[in-house]
Design a protein around this motif. Sequence first.
Motif, PDB file in Angstrom:
ATOM      1  N   VAL A 138       0.839  -1.202   0.000  1.00  0.00           N
ATOM      2  CA  VAL A 138       0.000   0.000   0.000  1.00  0.00           C
ATOM      3  C   VAL A 138       0.873   1.250   0.000  1.00  0.00           C
ATOM      4  CG1 VAL A 138      -1.674   1.323   1.348  1.00  0.00           C
ATOM      5  CG2 VAL A 138      -1.944  -1.153   1.101  1.00  0.00           C
ATOM      6  N   LEU A 139       1.954   1.222   0.770  1.00  0.00           N
ATOM      7  CA  LEU A 139       2.854   2.374   0.835  1.00  0.00           C
ATOM      8  C   LEU A 139       3.503   2.631  -0.518  1.00  0.00           C
ATOM      9  CD1 LEU A 139       4.200   4.531   2.536  1.00  0.00           C
ATOM     10  CD2 LEU A 139       5.908   2.847   3.239  1.00  0.00           C
ATOM     11  N   ALA A 140       3.937   1.578  -1.200  1.00  0.00           N
ATOM     12  CA  ALA A 140       4.549   1.746  -2.520  1.00  0.00           C
ATOM     13  C   ALA A 140       3.557   2.361  -3.500  1.00  0.00           C
ATOM     14  CB  ALA A 140       5.053   0.405  -3.036  1.00  0.00           C
ATOM     15  N   ALA A 141       2.298   1.903  -3.459  1.00  0.00           N
ATOM     16  CA  ALA A 141       1.278   2.463  -4.346  1.00  0.00           C
ATOM     17  C   ALA A 141       0.990   3.924  -4.008  1.00  0.00           C
ATOM     18  CB  ALA A 141       0.003   1.634  -4.245  1.00  0.00           C
ATOM     19  N   THR A 142       0.951   4.261  -2.718  1.00  0.00           N
ATOM     20  CA  THR A 142       0.701   5.645  -2.313  1.00  0.00           C
ATOM     21  C   THR A 142       1.821   6.571  -2.786  1.00  0.00           C
ATOM     22  OG1 THR A 142      -0.504   4.882  -0.354  1.00  0.00           O
ATOM     23  CG2 THR A 142       0.303   7.156  -0.336  1.00  0.00           C
ATOM     24  N   LEU A 143       3.073   6.130  -2.641  1.00  0.00           N
ATOM     25  CA  LEU A 143       4.202   6.943  -3.094  1.00  0.00           C
ATOM     26  C   LEU A 143       4.123   7.186  -4.595  1.00  0.00           C
ATOM     27  CD1 LEU A 143       7.073   5.313  -1.006  1.00  0.00           C
ATOM     28  CD2 LEU A 143       6.171   7.628  -0.726  1.00  0.00           C
ATOM     29  N   ALA A 144       3.729   6.167  -5.352  1.00  0.00           N
ATOM     30  CA  ALA A 144       3.662   6.310  -6.804  1.00  0.00           C
ATOM     31  C   ALA A 144       2.500   7.199  -7.236  1.00  0.00           C
ATOM     32  CB  ALA A 144       3.544   4.934  -7.450  1.00  0.00           C
ATOM     33  N   GLU A 145       1.330   7.019  -6.616  1.00  0.00           N
ATOM     34  CA  GLU A 145       0.141   7.732  -7.057  1.00  0.00           C
ATOM     35  C   GLU A 145       0.066   9.162  -6.530  1.00  0.00           C
ATOM     36  OE1 GLU A 145      -3.135   5.340  -5.910  1.00  0.00           O
ATOM     37  OE2 GLU A 145      -2.508   3.595  -7.098  1.00  0.00           O
ATOM     38  N   ASP A 146       0.423   9.364  -5.256  1.00  0.00           N
ATOM     39  CA  ASP A 146       0.263  10.689  -4.640  1.00  0.00           C
ATOM     40  C   ASP A 146       1.497  11.571  -4.761  1.00  0.00           C
ATOM     41  OD1 ASP A 146      -2.156   9.663  -3.956  1.00  0.00           O
ATOM     42  OD2 ASP A 146      -1.772   9.531  -1.789  1.00  0.00           O
ATOM     43  N   PHE A 147       2.676  10.939  -4.864  1.00  0.00           N
ATOM     44  CA  PHE A 147       3.911  11.734  -4.899  1.00  0.00           C
ATOM     45  C   PHE A 147       4.710  11.549  -6.187  1.00  0.00           C
ATOM     46  CE2 PHE A 147       2.869  10.963  -0.461  1.00  0.00           C
ATOM     47  CZ  PHE A 147       3.047  12.210   0.127  1.00  0.00           C
ATOM     48  N   GLY A 148       4.317  10.617  -7.029  1.00  0.00           N
ATOM     49  CA  GLY A 148       5.032  10.387  -8.275  1.00  0.00           C
ATOM     50  C   GLY A 148       6.431   9.828  -8.073  1.00  0.00           C
ATOM     51  N   ILE A 149       6.619   9.038  -7.006  1.00  0.00           N
ATOM     52  CA  ILE A 149       7.941   8.506  -6.671  1.00  0.00           C
ATOM     53  C   ILE A 149       7.911   6.987  -6.780  1.00  0.00           C
ATOM     54  CG2 ILE A 149       9.694   8.281  -4.862  1.00  0.00           C
ATOM     55  CD1 ILE A 149       8.703  10.943  -3.731  1.00  0.00           C
ATOM     56  N   GLU A 150       8.863   6.429  -7.542  1.00  0.00           N
ATOM     57  CA  GLU A 150       9.009   4.975  -7.623  1.00  0.00           C
ATOM     58  C   GLU A 150       9.998   4.531  -6.555  1.00  0.00           C
ATOM     59  OE1 GLU A 150       9.429   3.195 -11.536  1.00  0.00           O
ATOM     60  OE2 GLU A 150       8.975   5.147 -12.438  1.00  0.00           O
ATOM     61  N   ALA A 151       9.528   3.707  -5.636  1.00  0.00           N
ATOM     62  CA  ALA A 151      10.351   3.277  -4.503  1.00  0.00           C
ATOM     63  C   ALA A 151      10.649   1.791  -4.597  1.00  0.00           C
ATOM     64  CB  ALA A 151       9.648   3.586  -3.186  1.00  0.00           C
ATOM     65  N   GLU A 152      11.818   1.414  -4.095  1.00  0.00           N
ATOM     66  CA  GLU A 152      12.225   0.015  -4.029  1.00  0.00           C
ATOM     67  C   GLU A 152      12.428  -0.368  -2.569  1.00  0.00           C
ATOM     68  OE1 GLU A 152      15.742  -0.119  -6.406  1.00  0.00           O
ATOM     69  OE2 GLU A 152      14.624  -0.474  -8.275  1.00  0.00           O
ATOM     70  N   PHE A 153      11.842  -1.485  -2.171  1.00  0.00           N
ATOM     71  CA  PHE A 153      11.916  -1.957  -0.798  1.00  0.00           C
ATOM     72  C   PHE A 153      12.792  -3.195  -0.728  1.00  0.00           C
ATOM     73  CE2 PHE A 153       8.057   0.451  -1.112  1.00  0.00           C
ATOM     74  CZ  PHE A 153       7.888   1.055   0.120  1.00  0.00           C
ATOM     75  N   THR A 154      13.629  -3.266   0.295  1.00  0.00           N
ATOM     76  CA  THR A 154      14.371  -4.498   0.539  1.00  0.00           C
ATOM     77  C   THR A 154      13.406  -5.526   1.134  1.00  0.00           C
ATOM     78  OG1 THR A 154      15.018  -3.813   2.774  1.00  0.00           O
ATOM     79  CG2 THR A 154      16.500  -3.233   0.965  1.00  0.00           C
ATOM     80  N   PRO A 155      13.700  -6.824   1.001  1.00  0.00           N
ATOM     81  CA  PRO A 155      12.807  -7.829   1.592  1.00  0.00           C
ATOM     82  C   PRO A 155      12.600  -7.582   3.082  1.00  0.00           C
ATOM     83  CG  PRO A 155      14.394  -8.873   0.129  1.00  0.00           C
ATOM     84  CD  PRO A 155      14.815  -7.441   0.256  1.00  0.00           C
ATOM     85  N   GLY A 156      11.359  -7.725   3.534  1.00  0.00           N
ATOM     86  CA  GLY A 156      11.065  -7.487   4.939  1.00  0.00           C
ATOM     87  C   GLY A 156      11.773  -8.478   5.845  1.00  0.00           C
ATOM     88  N   ARG A 157      12.263  -7.992   6.969  1.00  0.00           N
ATOM     89  CA  ARG A 157      12.945  -8.835   7.943  1.00  0.00           C
ATOM     90  C   ARG A 157      12.295  -8.646   9.305  1.00  0.00           C
ATOM     91  NH1 ARG A 157      17.980 -10.426   6.141  1.00  0.00           N
ATOM     92  NH2 ARG A 157      18.770 -10.678   8.253  1.00  0.00           N
ATOM     93  N   VAL A 158      12.256  -9.720  10.065  1.00  0.00           N
ATOM     94  CA  VAL A 158      11.689  -9.652  11.408  1.00  0.00           C
ATOM     95  C   VAL A 158      12.526  -8.719  12.270  1.00  0.00           C
ATOM     96  CG1 VAL A 158      11.290 -10.967  13.518  1.00  0.00           C
ATOM     97  CG2 VAL A 158      10.571 -11.891  11.325  1.00  0.00           C
ATOM     98  N   ARG A 159      11.861  -7.930  13.055  1.00  0.00           N
ATOM     99  CA  ARG A 159      12.537  -6.956  13.908  1.00  0.00           C
ATOM    100  C   ARG A 159      12.819  -7.569  15.278  1.00  0.00           C
ATOM    101  NH1 ARG A 159       9.890  -2.052  17.173  1.00  0.00           N
ATOM    102  NH2 ARG A 159      11.728  -0.753  17.525  1.00  0.00           N
ATOM    103  N   PHE A 160      14.087  -7.663  15.629  1.00  0.00           N
ATOM    104  CA  PHE A 160      14.510  -8.130  16.943  1.00  0.00           C
ATOM    105  C   PHE A 160      14.743  -6.939  17.864  1.00  0.00           C
ATOM    106  CE2 PHE A 160      15.401 -11.597  14.151  1.00  0.00           C
ATOM    107  CZ  PHE A 160      15.257 -12.746  14.909  1.00  0.00           C
ATOM    108  N   LEU A 161      14.672  -7.181  19.155  1.00  0.00           N
ATOM    109  CA  LEU A 161      14.916  -6.144  20.154  1.00  0.00           C
ATOM    110  C   LEU A 161      15.836  -6.680  21.245  1.00  0.00           C
ATOM    111  CD1 LEU A 161      11.306  -4.702  20.636  1.00  0.00           C
ATOM    112  CD2 LEU A 161      13.217  -3.557  19.490  1.00  0.00           C
ATOM    113  N   GLU A 162      16.660  -5.799  21.804  1.00  0.00           N
ATOM    114  CA  GLU A 162      17.489  -6.144  22.962  1.00  0.00           C
ATOM    115  C   GLU A 162      16.937  -5.456  24.200  1.00  0.00           C
ATOM    116  OE1 GLU A 162      21.731  -5.635  22.586  1.00  0.00           O
ATOM    117  OE2 GLU A 162      21.622  -5.810  20.399  1.00  0.00           O
ATOM    118  N   ARG A 163      17.062  -6.143  25.327  1.00  0.00           N
ATOM    119  CA  ARG A 163      16.722  -5.551  26.625  1.00  0.00           C
ATOM    120  C   ARG A 163      17.885  -5.772  27.578  1.00  0.00           C
ATOM    121  NH1 ARG A 163      11.646  -7.447  24.879  1.00  0.00           N
ATOM    122  NH2 ARG A 163      10.041  -5.803  24.943  1.00  0.00           N
ATOM    123  N   PRO A 164      18.207  -4.786  28.418  1.00  0.00           N
ATOM    124  CA  PRO A 164      19.300  -4.979  29.377  1.00  0.00           C
ATOM    125  C   PRO A 164      19.031  -6.178  30.274  1.00  0.00           C
ATOM    126  CG  PRO A 164      18.680  -2.661  29.269  1.00  0.00           C
ATOM    127  CD  PRO A 164      17.631  -3.422  28.504  1.00  0.00           C
TER     128      PRO A 164
END
Length: 433
Positions: free
Chosen positions: A200-226
């Motif tokens: 949806v974000l890629a389509a919004t950038l193209a339609e509303d802002f005229g920008i062609e964007a490339e996304f890297t493959p999604g990766r799971v987000r890890f977190l560290e805690r002390p």
Amino acid sequence: TADGSFHPLYHGSALGGQGVAELVEGLLGLVPATTPDTSGGTSGGTSGGTEPHGTVFAVRPGPGGERTAYLRLYGGEVHPRRRLTFLRRQADGRTTEVSGRVTRLDVVGGDATLTAGNIAALTVPGGLRVGDRLGGPTDRAPQFAPPTLQTLVRARHPEQAAPLRSALLALADQDPLLHARPAASGATALLLYGEVQMEVLAATLAEDFGIEAEFTPGRVRFLERPAGTGEAAEEMPWLDRTRYFATIGLRVEPGPRGSGGAFGYETELGALPRAFHQAVEETVHATLMTGLTGAAVTDYRVTLVRSGFSSPLSTAADFRGLTPLVLRRALARAGTVLHEPYQAFEAEVPADTLAAVTALLASLGADFTGTTGGDPAWFVTGELPARRVREAELRLPGLTRGEAVWSSRPCEDRPLKPGNSGPGKGVGGHSGE
């Protein structure tokens, strides 16, 4: 619907407009009218002894870059030129303040003053975002699970790099579920909830802002805690052939779950100029965006336990340069625990496929919380590492002849089990949709 015990469910398509009329009808018929709150807040307000409290529910950019925010007020009053303080929850869980004086106030209905139960368009220097809350936290504040997917986005055409970053930051102001920040090599780092949101974000950038964007493959987000408490300090040191005219001592310790990050002081009030204090605090939060394993650190508390400067030699740059070195040493002494996101799942499968399905889910690391039914189908619930959900979704149809019903949603993260891959070690993405 008023107390949240009943949740209407509608199906439709925003692309084709199906279901919009039914949704509007439901909003009018099922959502109760709001009764203005005349008792909440704290004393010292303008009218009725209450401070104003409300929520920003929409933001619209103007032609000159100025953003107009739409505020729903639940209690108190807002007058033109009044100074307001909004609370904003960051992606890492921290709550920050956005303060400013109202420079424009257009109340729906034409009144000069915004009163409880009404809506107004207003402008505050510094800009507001959707989800910003006026006044203290209330039970009206929406609660969303932290994003579980991270990606990098770049402009397909180099000349669109700057407009892309501006567009993403503008969209982040309008969407509380989109988190964007600058990354290395001109890219922008995004925290998302799933592959569909990326599309949806890629389509919004193209339609509303005229920008062609490339996304890297999604990766799971890890977190560290002390994992514990660690301290480190340096006094006007020479480090890496650089002299820092600053003395900094920091203590790192775990914070409450879900608190994000907090910074405090044990030094004497006025021991450092305000600019130096601000430099240390900002650098602490920026540094902990990357922890010992490369994942962001969250739910931490960092305390300044020692400080000093040399006038007129010391500058804010000395404190910005020395803070990461001391902080890294304190964090290493405290240690961190790497956490990965989990998804709570529900699966309805044919009775004769239960053994195969549970064997698959167990091999993917699932923890089962319930198995009910049996004729004609079994209903299985549990929690599964987010990085393995996509694999389960792909293999489930083959095991159940395409007759399974599957759904999943984000839940709390857990410590990464020994032997599993962490950040930057080839962990695959997950759609989450």
